[in-house]
Scaffold this active site. Structure first.
Site, PDB file in Angstrom:
ATOM      1  N   CYS A  30      -3.588  -3.834  -7.778  1.00 38.00           N
ATOM      2  CA  CYS A  30      -2.437  -4.335  -7.016  1.00 38.00           C
ATOM      3  C   CYS A  30      -2.731  -4.314  -5.508  1.00 38.00           C
ATOM      4  CB  CYS A  30      -1.222  -3.466  -7.366  1.00 38.00           C
ATOM      5  SG  CYS A  30       0.179  -3.660  -6.270  1.00 38.00           S
ATOM      6  N   CYS A  33      -0.091  -2.669  -3.293  1.00 39.35           N
ATOM      7  CA  CYS A  33      -0.141  -1.209  -3.499  1.00 39.35           C
ATOM      8  C   CYS A  33      -1.180  -0.585  -2.576  1.00 39.35           C
ATOM      9  CB  CYS A  33      -0.503  -0.871  -4.950  1.00 39.35           C
ATOM     10  SG  CYS A  33       0.700  -1.421  -6.169  1.00 39.35           S
TER      11      CYS A  33
END
Length: 106
Positions: A30, A33
């Protein structure tokens, strides 16, 4: 360094904590993230007296992710007294995150 929490340690580390816990639900693939991770680490260091910060890798800890309905990451959940007290979905710049967390850190 922000502590990694697993399905096995989540209850003890998060739900039974005597202070608010910011849980960063993330995954290695991600991009957002990875952007928010250093900010979360900084907040964890700066607010250590008032707020515990931990990370849950949703790929490795699907049970916990499923239990809290994590469908979009990064997802930042603040747990207080074993309950979800605040939910922040998506990456945010540090000032915005600090503002969101002010009720737990002031």
């Amino acid at each position: 360094m922000t502590k990694e929490v697993t399905d096995a340690t989540f209850d003890a580390e998060v739900l039974q904590s005597d202070k608010p816990v910011l849980v960063d639900f993330w995954a290695p693939w991600c991009g957002p993230c990875r952007m928010v991770s250093p900010i979360v680490d900084e907040i964890g260091e700066e607010q250590a007296e008032k707020l515990t910060v931990v990370k849950v890798n949703t790929d490795e800890n699907m049970e916990t992710a499923a239990k809290y309905g994590i469908t979009s990451i990064p997802a930042l959940y603040v747990f207080q007294d074993g309950e979800v007290a605040k939910t922040i979905i998506g990456a945010r710049p540090k000032p915005a995150l600090l503002q969101e967390l002010a009720e737990f850190t002031s």
